[in-house]
Design an enzyme around this catalytic site. Sequence first.
Site, PDB file in Angstrom:
ATOM      1  N   ARG A   1     -10.697   0.158  14.680  1.00  0.00           N
ATOM      2  CA  ARG A   1     -10.679   0.779  13.088  1.00  0.00           C
ATOM      3  C   ARG A   1     -12.020  -0.054  12.535  1.00  0.00           C
ATOM      4  NH1 ARG A   1      -5.002   1.085  10.591  1.00  0.00           N
ATOM      5  NH2 ARG A   1      -5.100  -1.029  10.420  1.00  0.00           N
TER       6      ARG A   1
ATOM      7  N   LYS B   1       0.731  -1.317   0.002  1.00  0.00           N
ATOM      8  CA  LYS B   1       0.003   0.121   0.068  1.00  0.00           C
ATOM      9  C   LYS B   1       0.860   1.107   0.115  1.00  0.00           C
ATOM     10  CE  LYS B   1      -0.600   0.119   5.112  1.00  0.00           C
ATOM     11  NZ  LYS B   1      -1.417   0.316   6.095  1.00  0.00           N
TER      12      LYS B   1
ATOM     13  N   CYS C   1      13.976  25.266   1.812  1.00  0.00           N
ATOM     14  CA  CYS C   1      12.994  25.930   0.919  1.00  0.00           C
ATOM     15  C   CYS C   1      12.295  24.572   0.266  1.00  0.00           C
ATOM     16  CB  CYS C   1      13.998  26.668  -0.179  1.00  0.00           C
ATOM     17  SG  CYS C   1      15.223  27.809   0.499  1.00  0.00           S
TER      18      CYS C   1
ATOM     19  N   TYR D   1      15.502  31.618   3.849  1.00  0.00           N
ATOM     20  CA  TYR D   1      14.291  32.466   4.515  1.00  0.00           C
ATOM     21  C   TYR D   1      14.404  32.830   5.812  1.00  0.00           C
ATOM     22  CZ  TYR D   1      12.039  31.450   0.029  1.00  0.00           C
ATOM     23  OH  TYR D   1      11.633  31.494  -1.238  1.00  0.00           O
TER      24      TYR D   1
ATOM     25  N   HIS E   1      -6.216  -7.056  13.253  1.00  0.00           N
ATOM     26  CA  HIS E   1      -4.977  -6.370  13.098  1.00  0.00           C
ATOM     27  C   HIS E   1      -4.483  -5.864  14.720  1.00  0.00           C
ATOM     28  CE1 HIS E   1      -1.752  -4.133  11.279  1.00  0.00           C
ATOM     29  NE2 HIS E   1      -2.215  -2.708  12.240  1.00  0.00           N
TER      30      HIS E   1
ATOM     31  N   ARG F   1       0.985 -10.882   7.015  1.00  0.00           N
ATOM     32  CA  ARG F   1       1.088  -9.676   6.340  1.00  0.00           C
ATOM     33  C   ARG F   1       2.414  -9.098   6.667  1.00  0.00           C
ATOM     34  NH1 ARG F   1      -3.893  -9.399   9.078  1.00  0.00           N
ATOM     35  NH2 ARG F   1      -3.136  -7.655  10.167  1.00  0.00           N
TER      36      ARG F   1
ATOM     37  N   ASP G   1      12.363  23.824  -2.927  1.00  0.00           N
ATOM     38  CA  ASP G   1      12.699  22.883  -3.680  1.00  0.00           C
ATOM     39  C   ASP G   1      14.566  22.862  -3.599  1.00  0.00           C
ATOM     40  OD1 ASP G   1      10.617  23.184  -5.592  1.00  0.00           O
ATOM     41  OD2 ASP G   1      11.181  25.175  -5.549  1.00  0.00           O
TER      42      ASP G   1
END
Length: 381
Positions: free
Chosen positions: A135, A39, A310, A264, A165, A218, A312
Site C-alpha cells: 500500500r 479513523k 426499503c 417491493y 502494517h 495501534r 427507510d
Amino acid sequence: MQNFYRDTWAEINLDHIEANVQSLKKQLPPNTEIMAVVKANAYGHGDLEVANAALKAGATRLAVAFLDEALALRKKGVTVPILVMGAVRPSDVTIAAENHISLTAYSKEWLKQAGKYLLHHEVSLHMKLDTGMGRLGIREEEELVESLSFIDTHACFQLEGVFTHFATADEKDTAYFKGQYDRFLTMLKHFEHKGVLIHCANSATSLRFPNDVFNAVRYGISMYGLPPSLDIVDEIPFKLKEAFSLHSSIVHIKKVKKGEKISYGATYTASEDEWIGTVPIGYADGWIRRLSGSDVLVDGERVPIVGRICMDQMMIKLKEEKPLGTKVTLIGSQKDQTISVNEVAKRLETINYEVPCMISWRVPRMFLKNGSIMEVRNSLL
C-alpha cells in the site's frame, strides 16, 4: 430518548471501550504506548467520544486515516498527539503543522514536494515502511537511506516515528507475517539511536505477539470489542467487550391474510394469517437489502425480516401482536439472545470491520457510561 426524533438509534458502550483498552494495556510490556485508531469516525462508533474513552483508559495517542479526520478532532478540543496514517497532499502539510498533527512520510518524492511548502513551519513525521502490504510506504533500503538523509538536512521535518502494517497478522498461518516482521527489523537498523516511536502492531499483532511490539501499538478493531478475524479468536488473551449495538422500534403493526404480499417486488408471500410489524430503518441507514431474511430480536426472541428492506423501513414477521413502540434489536442482546456484529458480517459474507462502519450517521448515536446515557449525537440536527 433525547436530541432525536426517530425510533432508530445505535448505542455505544464507552465502558466497553475503556475495558478493552485496559485489558490490552495489562498484557503489553511496561511503557508501551497505545495509539487508539479512531479513523472513519471511530469505525462508526463516534470519534470524539471513543477517543476520550480510550485516552481515559490509558491510550496516549490517536491515529486517523485522513487529515480531515485529525482536524475534526482538533476542532472538538482534542490536544493529544494525532497521526494521519494515510496520504496527505504536500500542499496541505502547513495545515497539519499549524495544528500539531503528525503526518506519514511514505516516499522520498513526497518529502521533496512537502518540503517546498514548509518555509516557516515544522511538521512531525512517522516514516511508513512497506514490508509487504503493498500500500503506502518505502520499500527499498536505498530510498529509505536517501529519505532519512533528506529529513536530517531539512529542519522543517521532525522524525517522530517509524511504522509498518502487516497484511496477515490475523491469520493462523504466520509465515508471511514473520517475513514482514523480519524485513521490518532489517530496515529498523537505519533508525538506531534516533529515539523514535516504533509501531508495527495492529490489534491482531498486539493480542497475539505482545512481546514483539517495540514501544507502541495501534489499537483498532479490538478496541471496539471485535476480534481481528474469527481465525484467531482462541488466541485472544482476554474477553473482548463489544461496544456497538443497533436498535429500532415497531411503529406500525397489521395482520395480513394468507397469500398477501409484502414490500417491493412482492417477493414475500404470507404462508398464513400473519402479524407484520413495520420498523423504521432501511438501507439508507446502512441496513442494506442483502440483510432481508435475516433475524432481529423482539422481546428476547428471534423474528425474521420479511420482504425486501426499503430505503427507510423494513417489515418483520411476529408471532403475535405487539404494542407499538416495542423495541427491536438488530445488533445486540435481549434476554438470553444475542445478534453480534460477527453474525451480521457472516450474513453479509464480509468482515466485522465493515458492519459498524456502514451504519450511516443518519442513525443517532447514544453513548452509554456506567449504564446511563452520557450523550446523544444526532448528525442531522
